[in-house]
Design a protein around this motif. Structure first.
Motif, PDB file in Angstrom:
ATOM      1  N   ASN A  24       0.819  -1.208   0.000  1.00 50.16           N
ATOM      2  CA  ASN A  24       0.000   0.000   0.000  1.00 50.16           C
ATOM      3  C   ASN A  24       0.855   1.260   0.000  1.00 50.16           C
ATOM      4  N   ARG A  25       2.048   1.176   0.585  1.00 49.89           N
ATOM      5  CA  ARG A  25       2.973   2.317   0.566  1.00 49.89           C
ATOM      6  C   ARG A  25       3.660   2.462  -0.802  1.00 49.89           C
ATOM      7  N   ALA A  66       2.241   1.509  -3.658  1.00 54.91           N
ATOM      8  CA  ALA A  66       1.193   1.873  -4.621  1.00 54.91           C
ATOM      9  C   ALA A  66       1.157   3.376  -4.834  1.00 54.91           C
ATOM     10  N   ARG A  67       0.887   3.765  -6.065  1.00 49.58           N
ATOM     11  CA  ARG A  67       0.902   5.187  -6.431  1.00 49.58           C
ATOM     12  C   ARG A  67      -0.427   5.880  -6.194  1.00 49.58           C
ATOM     13  N   ASN A  68      -1.510   5.092  -6.186  1.00 46.86           N
ATOM     14  CA  ASN A  68      -2.844   5.694  -6.079  1.00 46.86           C
ATOM     15  C   ASN A  68      -3.866   4.641  -5.667  1.00 46.86           C
ATOM     16  N   ASP A  69      -5.125   5.037  -5.563  1.00 47.17           N
ATOM     17  CA  ASP A  69      -6.177   4.114  -5.134  1.00 47.17           C
ATOM     18  C   ASP A  69      -6.400   2.983  -6.142  1.00 47.17           C
ATOM     19  N   ASP A  70      -6.220   3.267  -7.429  1.00 43.46           N
ATOM     20  CA  ASP A  70      -6.373   2.198  -8.427  1.00 43.46           C
ATOM     21  C   ASP A  70      -5.337   1.105  -8.197  1.00 43.46           C
ATOM     22  N   ASP A  71      -4.108   1.498  -7.876  1.00 50.59           N
ATOM     23  CA  ASP A  71      -3.069   0.517  -7.553  1.00 50.59           C
ATOM     24  C   ASP A  71      -3.463  -0.277  -6.310  1.00 50.59           C
ATOM     25  N   ARG A  72      -3.944   0.416  -5.297  1.00 53.39           N
ATOM     26  CA  ARG A  72      -4.287  -0.238  -4.023  1.00 53.39           C
ATOM     27  C   ARG A  72      -5.414  -1.256  -4.191  1.00 53.39           C
ATOM     28  N   LYS A  73      -6.312  -1.019  -5.135  1.00 51.03           N
ATOM     29  CA  LYS A  73      -7.423  -1.949  -5.389  1.00 51.03           C
ATOM     30  C   LYS A  73      -6.931  -3.288  -5.938  1.00 51.03           C
ATOM     31  N   LYS A  74      -5.730  -3.320  -6.473  1.00 47.54           N
ATOM     32  CA  LYS A  74      -5.171  -4.548  -7.038  1.00 47.54           C
ATOM     33  C   LYS A  74      -4.552  -5.455  -5.977  1.00 47.54           C
TER      34      LYS A  74
END
Length: 163
Positions: free
Chosen positions: A102-103, A105-113
């Motif tokens: 999660n750290r 990840a660049r954004n919420d779209d990344d975090r959803k993966k």
């Protein structure tokens, strides 16, 4: 004729020398005989840290994996933010790996993966992560492989519904 939908997934553990390369090898092995998914899934692995970059998986994991028919020959690498563009799904081996991803990840779209590999296990309800066997013995490596095999079966069932 409809184009073939392909997906890519990345397994991530701390150093990319035990759990994530084992998951990569196991899922690739299981996908070979899957008529629905064969040739439609790209699988890779990476680590949170860079300590082992370029190294083969831990010799103990290679040995235990080989005894089950798995080829653990990928080279360790560190996850990069760009991996979130390359991969549709990112599977973490434990809760700390989820937090670390999660750290990265660049954004919420990344975090959803980001998903926890253990969430796909069905035969080991007492585990909510795949424990790191690195500082353990033979039994710890065998347990990690048991849990990863279970999770890979669940991931395959889930992917079959996605594609």
């Amino acid at each position: 004729m409809k184009p073939v939908d392909k997906k890519s997934l990345l397994f991530v553990c701390l150093g990319n020398i035990c759990r994530s390369p084992a998951a990569e090898a196991i899922l690739k092995y299981k996908l070979e005989d899957n008529k629905c998914l064969a040739g439609r899934i790209e699988v890779d692995s990476a680590g949170i840290g860079s300590w082992h970059e370029g190294q083969l998986p831990d010799r103990r994991m290679r040995s235990h994996g080989a005894s089950r028919g798995y080829d653990l020959s990928s080279r360790a690498r560190q996850i990069k933010p760009a991996d979130f563009s390359r991969f549709d799904y990112v599977f973490a081996m434990d809760h700390q790996n989820v937090a670390d991803l999660n750290r990265v990840a660049r954004n919420d779209d990344d975090r959803k993966k980001i998903m926890c590999t253990a969430d796909f296990m069905s035969r080991h309800p007492q585990y909510d992560t795949v424990p790191d066997p690195y500082y353990g013995g033979d039994a710890d490596f065998e347990l990690a492989l048991d849990l990863i095999e279970d999770a890979c079966d669940g991931i395959i069932a889930w992917l079959e519904k996605q594609l």
